[in-house]
Structures are given as C-alpha cells and as structure tokens.
Motif scaffolding. Structure first.
Motif, PDB file in Angstrom:
ATOM      1  N   LEU A 284      44.032 -23.447  30.730  1.00  0.00           N
ATOM      2  CA  LEU A 284      44.392 -24.629  29.952  1.00  0.00           C
ATOM      3  C   LEU A 284      45.679 -25.180  30.558  1.00  0.00           C
ATOM      4  N   CYS A 285      45.537 -26.216  31.355  1.00  0.00           N
ATOM      5  CA  CYS A 285      46.658 -26.726  32.133  1.00  0.00           C
ATOM      6  C   CYS A 285      47.216 -27.997  31.494  1.00  0.00           C
ATOM      7  N   HIS A 286      48.547 -28.076  31.413  1.00  0.00           N
ATOM      8  CA  HIS A 286      49.156 -29.312  30.925  1.00  0.00           C
ATOM      9  C   HIS A 286      48.806 -30.439  31.882  1.00  0.00           C
ATOM     10  N   THR A 287      48.421 -31.568  31.334  1.00  0.00           N
ATOM     11  CA  THR A 287      47.954 -32.695  32.137  1.00  0.00           C
ATOM     12  C   THR A 287      48.931 -33.075  33.241  1.00  0.00           C
ATOM     13  N   ASP A 288      50.234 -32.990  32.962  1.00  0.00           N
ATOM     14  CA  ASP A 288      51.253 -33.432  33.921  1.00  0.00           C
ATOM     15  C   ASP A 288      51.280 -32.614  35.203  1.00  0.00           C
ATOM     16  N   VAL A 289      50.777 -31.373  35.166  1.00  0.00           N
ATOM     17  CA  VAL A 289      50.890 -30.510  36.356  1.00  0.00           C
ATOM     18  C   VAL A 289      49.537 -30.095  36.914  1.00  0.00           C
ATOM     19  N   GLN A 290      48.454 -30.705  36.458  1.00  0.00           N
ATOM     20  CA  GLN A 290      47.139 -30.302  36.937  1.00  0.00           C
ATOM     21  C   GLN A 290      46.995 -30.463  38.448  1.00  0.00           C
ATOM     22  N   ALA A 291      47.381 -31.603  38.960  1.00  0.00           N
ATOM     23  CA  ALA A 291      47.226 -31.861  40.399  1.00  0.00           C
ATOM     24  C   ALA A 291      48.050 -30.871  41.219  1.00  0.00           C
ATOM     25  N   ALA A 359      33.700 -29.500  30.678  1.00  0.00           N
ATOM     26  CA  ALA A 359      33.629 -29.852  29.255  1.00  0.00           C
ATOM     27  C   ALA A 359      33.564 -28.581  28.414  1.00  0.00           C
ATOM     28  N   GLU A 360      34.077 -28.679  27.208  1.00  0.00           N
ATOM     29  CA  GLU A 360      34.073 -27.510  26.325  1.00  0.00           C
ATOM     30  C   GLU A 360      32.653 -27.046  26.009  1.00  0.00           C
ATOM     31  N   SER A 361      31.683 -27.954  26.139  1.00  0.00           N
ATOM     32  CA  SER A 361      30.289 -27.620  25.856  1.00  0.00           C
ATOM     33  C   SER A 361      29.569 -27.002  27.050  1.00  0.00           C
ATOM     34  N   ASP A 362      30.203 -26.959  28.232  1.00  0.00           N
ATOM     35  CA  ASP A 362      29.551 -26.408  29.417  1.00  0.00           C
ATOM     36  C   ASP A 362      29.259 -24.914  29.238  1.00  0.00           C
ATOM     37  N   PRO A 363      28.169 -24.424  29.854  1.00  0.00           N
ATOM     38  CA  PRO A 363      27.799 -23.005  29.696  1.00  0.00           C
ATOM     39  C   PRO A 363      28.914 -22.034  30.065  1.00  0.00           C
ATOM     40  N   ILE A 364      29.731 -22.390  31.068  1.00  0.00           N
ATOM     41  CA  ILE A 364      30.758 -21.457  31.527  1.00  0.00           C
ATOM     42  C   ILE A 364      31.848 -21.230  30.485  1.00  0.00           C
ATOM     43  N   MET A 365      31.927 -22.134  29.486  1.00  0.00           N
ATOM     44  CA  MET A 365      32.915 -21.986  28.427  1.00  0.00           C
ATOM     45  C   MET A 365      32.365 -21.204  27.233  1.00  0.00           C
ATOM     46  N   HIS A 366      31.132 -20.724  27.368  1.00  0.00           N
ATOM     47  CA  HIS A 366      30.517 -19.997  26.251  1.00  0.00           C
ATOM     48  C   HIS A 366      30.052 -18.592  26.639  1.00  0.00           C
ATOM     49  N   GLN A 367      30.231 -18.235  27.892  1.00  0.00           N
ATOM     50  CA  GLN A 367      29.867 -16.895  28.358  1.00  0.00           C
ATOM     51  C   GLN A 367      31.019 -16.300  29.149  1.00  0.00           C
ATOM     52  N   ASP A 368      31.156 -14.976  29.063  1.00  0.00           N
ATOM     53  CA  ASP A 368      32.189 -14.304  29.853  1.00  0.00           C
ATOM     54  C   ASP A 368      31.879 -14.466  31.336  1.00  0.00           C
ATOM     55  N   ILE A 369      32.926 -14.661  32.123  1.00  0.00           N
ATOM     56  CA  ILE A 369      32.762 -14.845  33.562  1.00  0.00           C
ATOM     57  C   ILE A 369      33.101 -13.532  34.268  1.00  0.00           C
ATOM     58  N   PHE A 370      32.104 -12.914  34.890  1.00  0.00           N
ATOM     59  CA  PHE A 370      32.345 -11.715  35.697  1.00  0.00           C
ATOM     60  C   PHE A 370      32.099 -12.071  37.156  1.00  0.00           C
ATOM     61  N   GLY A 371      32.881 -13.010  37.656  1.00  0.00           N
ATOM     62  CA  GLY A 371      32.736 -13.454  39.032  1.00  0.00           C
ATOM     63  C   GLY A 371      33.912 -14.313  39.438  1.00  0.00           C
ATOM     64  N   PRO A 372      33.975 -14.710  40.713  1.00  0.00           N
ATOM     65  CA  PRO A 372      35.147 -15.408  41.260  1.00  0.00           C
ATOM     66  C   PRO A 372      35.133 -16.908  40.976  1.00  0.00           C
ATOM     67  N   VAL A 373      35.064 -17.271  39.709  1.00  0.00           N
ATOM     68  CA  VAL A 373      35.020 -18.673  39.310  1.00  0.00           C
ATOM     69  C   VAL A 373      36.008 -18.873  38.170  1.00  0.00           C
ATOM     70  N   ILE A 374      36.826 -19.927  38.268  1.00  0.00           N
ATOM     71  CA  ILE A 374      37.740 -20.215  37.160  1.00  0.00           C
ATOM     72  C   ILE A 374      37.724 -21.705  36.848  1.00  0.00           C
ATOM     73  N   PRO A 375      37.388 -22.067  35.606  1.00  0.00           N
ATOM     74  CA  PRO A 375      37.426 -23.470  35.189  1.00  0.00           C
ATOM     75  C   PRO A 375      38.856 -23.885  34.826  1.00  0.00           C
ATOM     76  N   VAL A 376      39.198 -25.121  35.148  1.00  0.00           N
ATOM     77  CA  VAL A 376      40.505 -25.669  34.789  1.00  0.00           C
ATOM     78  C   VAL A 376      40.287 -26.828  33.824  1.00  0.00           C
ATOM     79  N   LEU A 377      40.803 -26.676  32.609  1.00  0.00           N
ATOM     80  CA  LEU A 377      40.761 -27.729  31.604  1.00  0.00           C
ATOM     81  C   LEU A 377      42.177 -28.233  31.369  1.00  0.00           C
ATOM     82  N   THR A 378      42.306 -29.436  30.849  1.00  0.00           N
ATOM     83  CA  THR A 378      43.641 -29.997  30.613  1.00  0.00           C
ATOM     84  C   THR A 378      43.898 -30.162  29.119  1.00  0.00           C
ATOM     85  N   VAL A 379      45.163 -30.003  28.749  1.00  0.00           N
ATOM     86  CA  VAL A 379      45.631 -30.248  27.386  1.00  0.00           C
ATOM     87  C   VAL A 379      46.913 -31.066  27.470  1.00  0.00           C
ATOM     88  N   ASN A 380      47.238 -31.759  26.392  1.00  0.00           N
ATOM     89  CA  ASN A 380      48.401 -32.654  26.407  1.00  0.00           C
ATOM     90  C   ASN A 380      49.676 -31.986  25.921  1.00  0.00           C
TER      91      ASN A 380
END
Length: 505
Positions: A284-291, A359-380
C-alpha cells in the motif's frame, strides 16, 4: 567404525543418553503408512511414560544432537533444498540452518532456568504455604512442517518440544521430497529412536494421522489444510498451534528512505522465489512516492539478480507445477506487469514480478501469494491504509515503512496481526526472543525461544501447604454459621485494601 552403540554403552543409562540408538544413513525411506504411525505413537508413549524425556541431561543431549546434525550435514541440507526449491546455499544456511541452531543453542543456555518452578505471590491465607507453577511436558506431540521453509518449520518447533520434555513425531511436507527424505533419515540417526520419529505422509492423510490422538499438534501451512487439521484435532480434543498464511500488507509512507525501503521489500518478497508465509503480500504505497518506489524496486531487482534472473545463482524456482500454475494464473489475471512477468513452465520459473494498476477485486488480492509477485496499490493517506487493512482478515504480519514515528505507532496500534515490523520485513519472525504466531484466520498460538517451551508445556498450578492454622481454616467447614461467614467476609475486605485479593479457605 560402527554407528551402532556397543552393548556396554546401552546398559548404562547415562552413557545411553549421550549416544542414542541410531539407524544407518542410506536405509530405504518409504512413505509412512497410517498403521505404522500407530506403532510409532505407541512406542513414543511408552518412552514418555518411562520418564526418558523428563531429566535435564536427556533434553540437553537431544538439543546438542540437533545442532550437531545441522553442522555435520550442512552440505546435505544445501543439496536437498537446492533440488527441491533451487534454493541458493546462502538462503539455506541463513534462513534455515542458522535459525534452527540459534533456537537450539538458546534453549541449551536457558533450559535450567525454564525448567525451574515459578513461585507465585503469596497472600494472607498462603503466608506459610508455597505457591508455584510447574512446567510439565504435554506428552507426545505431532509437528507438521511446510514446504516454504521445510527445515526450520519442522526443527524450530522440535527444539521447543525437546526442551519442554516431550516425545515428538515430525512430518515434513511431501512437496519438498528431498528435504523430507533427508530429515526422515537423519532424525533416527541423531535423536533417540524411541522418543523421536519422522514420518512421510501426504496432506490428504494428515487428518487421519492427527486423529490418532496426540497431546498437541503444531501445524505450519496454508489456511485450508490448517482448517482440516484443526477439525480433526477437535474430534479428540487435541490442542493445536496453527501458523497459517495470510495477506501480509506493507505500507510505504511518503516520508521514508525509498532506497532502503525498496531493498528490504525486494529482499523479503523475492527470496526463496517468493515462497514464504511471512513475506509482504502487497504494497500500500502513498500516491506521492509510487513512481519513486517502482523505480527503486526495478533497480534492486537488477542489482540482486541481474538483467536475467533466470541465470542468477541467487534466485530460486517454484516447488512444483501446482504452485507454479496457481501463481502464474494470479499473475495473468491481475493488474498490469510493471517489471518481470516472464514464466517458463518446464523450469517452474517465474521472474520477479511487480504489478501495478491492481484493483481490490482482482484475484491476487483475494488469495495468498506463494510466488515472486507483488502487487502495488496506492493510498492517499495513513487513514486510508489502515481502513484497507482492517477490511480484510487479520494477517500473519503487518509491515510499515516510514520515518514518522506517529505513522508507525498508528499502524501498530490500529491494526491487528500476528506480528508487526517497521522499516524492515520478516525479521520479527526470526527473533529467538520474540514470540511469533498468528491471530484470527492467520493462526493461533506462538513459538520461538521461551515461548516454544511454554507452547509444549502444561503450566501446572501447585499449592504446597502444611496442616497448621486449622484454627483459621476451620471457618470453611459445615455446619455453615453466619458468624463464620462474617469473619471470612471481614478478613477478605481487610486484605483487599492492602493486597488486592484474599481467600481464607
């Protein structure tokens, strides 16, 4: 030189403790039939009831044998984990072997203190009595490890079980077959053959094994299997410790050292090819520092694994095709690939991958990740991050990166998780001095260090008193008189004012 103890040594109890019976390396290792488990459990119960594990010298000898096993077979463990997970030697030694040795040495150094009865504060009615809590072993325990860290998830709980004076049956995960085979062969070679046993059983038969009625079950793994284990244990009223997976959030504040943050997150997420219960599951990354964060993460991956991680000796592989396919499907069905994304099924290879526009509705946000993948979402802001975390099930770990102590304090106090770590990841799960475990859907119970000893012990309350002062205690006996009740009530009120509690019985 024969590995079997001589007849003279077996006749001497003290000598036998130092040199337990062993089987030879190289003996055939087959999957354990449930009926064999009955026999192993019976043998362990006989040994426990005979009092073998009670004495301190026996426990110390077994703990020292664990350390010796790891030292003498370091290369074998490196080879086995290399075959199972393509795990680099560095990761095997640091995250598996050293961790277990630290636990064993800590237990050896503190065992005498842990075994001593703990005295309890006295009150008016126990002034001349002795109140203490005595830690006694539970009996025969079952320890079920997981494939993510197959050595440490079997042997760290085993250290606690040995220190507490239990017999144990260890079940390594069948997914990491070479490591399971190695443990199955080494355990009888180094540890007492009647008190400690290794079994090889598939996850589908584990509930059947659990129903054999152990005195405690310690399980590390995913929620689905943990639920089946807990259900099976409940049928025989067997207590359980469950260390389960979860969606471990990682908040990155706008006030943080981006370079260091990226390094620590990348290391935690992508070591062991992302196969970890405690790695950050999403950012969960602050919008100002995502890039800035994305660029820093890209640089870290280049620094860690080079332009082609597939060729890196520091990067692992998926444990099997089932985990590979599951991770690949999550990757393909969620967000947009910002870095990585390459997959090679024949090698069970998935490149270190960063996803954006998730998106919060994407499958990767509803199952545990046991692999080399990390989603980056933004918050204000921090409030939005806390609300996002609290909408989901309680995770095993929460991570927060910020130079603002108020932000760290809010994340720690306003979210609930099995553990919390600021400005780093995973380390809180490796500390001998820190209890580690889940809460809610991420598990129950904890272990490491003294807490492992407590997990595998029953804290028995003991009151040692004599027969003096019957002139006071007679007030509790029938026939009940109002005068006696008044005296007891008066004494109780008087004591509450000075000590806070009292019972004259």
């Amino acid at each position: 030189m024969s590995l079997e103890p001589s007849p003279s040594s077996s006749s001497s109890p003290s000598r036998w403790i130092r040199v337990p019976q062993r089987t030879r390396l190289g003996e055939p290792c087959l999957k354990t039939d449930p009926l064999e488990c009955v026999d192993l459990l019976s043998r362990a119960r006989v040994a426990f009831r005979a009092g073998r594990t009670i004495v301190e010298v026996f426990r110390l000898a077994q703990l020292e044998a664990v350390v010796r096993m790891l030292e003498e077979h370091e290369c074998d463990f490196v080879d086995a984990l290399g075959r199972d997970l393509h795990k680099p030697r560095f990761e095997t030694v640091v995250s598996e072997l050293i961790l277990v040795k630290n636990e064993a040495l800590h237990a050896i150094n503190n065992l005498k203190k842990w075994m001593q009865p703990q005295h309890v504060e006295r009150n008016l009615s126990t002034t001349l009595d002795e109140c203490l809590v005595f830690s006694e072993p539970l009996g025969v325990v079952l320890i079920v490890g997981t494939w993510c860290n197959p050595v440490q998830t079997c042997l760290v709980p085993l250290v606690g079980a040995i220190a507490a004076g239990n017999c144990a049956v260890i079940s390594p995960c069948e997914c990491t077959a070479h490591t399971a085979e190695l443990l199955h062969r080494l355990i009888p070679f180094y540890l007492d053959n009647e008190c400690f046993h290794g079994i090889r059983s598939g996850t589908h038969v584990l509930p059947e094994v659990v129903e054999l009625k152990f005195d405690h079950v310690f399980f590390t793994g995913n929620r689905e299997e943990g639920s089946r284990i807990a259900t099976a244990a409940a049928r025989t009223l067997t207590p359980v410790t469950l260390v389960l997976g979860g969606k471990n959030p990682c908040y990155v504040d706008q006030h943080c050292d981006i370079s260091t943050t990226a390094q620590r997150i990348a290391w935690a997420r992508f070591h062991n090819a992302g196969q970890s219960l405690v790695a950050p599951d999403y950012i969960l990354c602050h919008t100002d520092v995502q890039a800035q964060l994305l660029q820093a993460l890209k640089c870290c991956l280049m620094q860690f694994y080079g332009s082609d991680p597939r060729e890196s000796r520091s990067y692992g592989r998926m444990v099997n095709l089932e985990i590979f396919n599951r991770t690949r499907d999550l990757l393909w069905r969620s967000g947009k690939v910002a870095v990585g994304g390459q997959v090679i099924e024949a090698e069970k290879y998935i490149a270190p991958t960063i996803l954006t526009d998730v998106a919060e509705s994407d499958p990767i946000m509803h199952q545990d990740i046991f692999g080399p993948v990390i989603p980056v979402l933004t918050v204000n802001n921090i409030e939005e991050a806390i609300a996002f975390i609290n909408k989901k099930e309680k995770p095993l770990c929460v991570y927060a990166y910020s130079t603002n102590s108020k932000v760290i304090s809010r994340l720690m106090s306003e979210t609930s998780s099995g553990s919390f770590c600021s400005n780093d990841s995973i380390l809180q799960s490796l500390m001998v001095a820190l209890p580690f475990g889940g809460v809610g859907s991420s598990g129950m119970g904890s272990y490491h260090g003294r807490q492992s000893f407590e997990t595998f012990s029953h804290r028995k309350s003991c009151l040692l008193r004599g027969t003096r002062f019957e002139c006071v205690t007679y007030l509790r006996y029938p026939p009940y008189e109002d005068h006696n009740l008044s005296l007891m009530t008066w004494a109780n009120t008087l004591s509450q004012r000075s000590q806070g509690w009292c019972q004259i019985l």
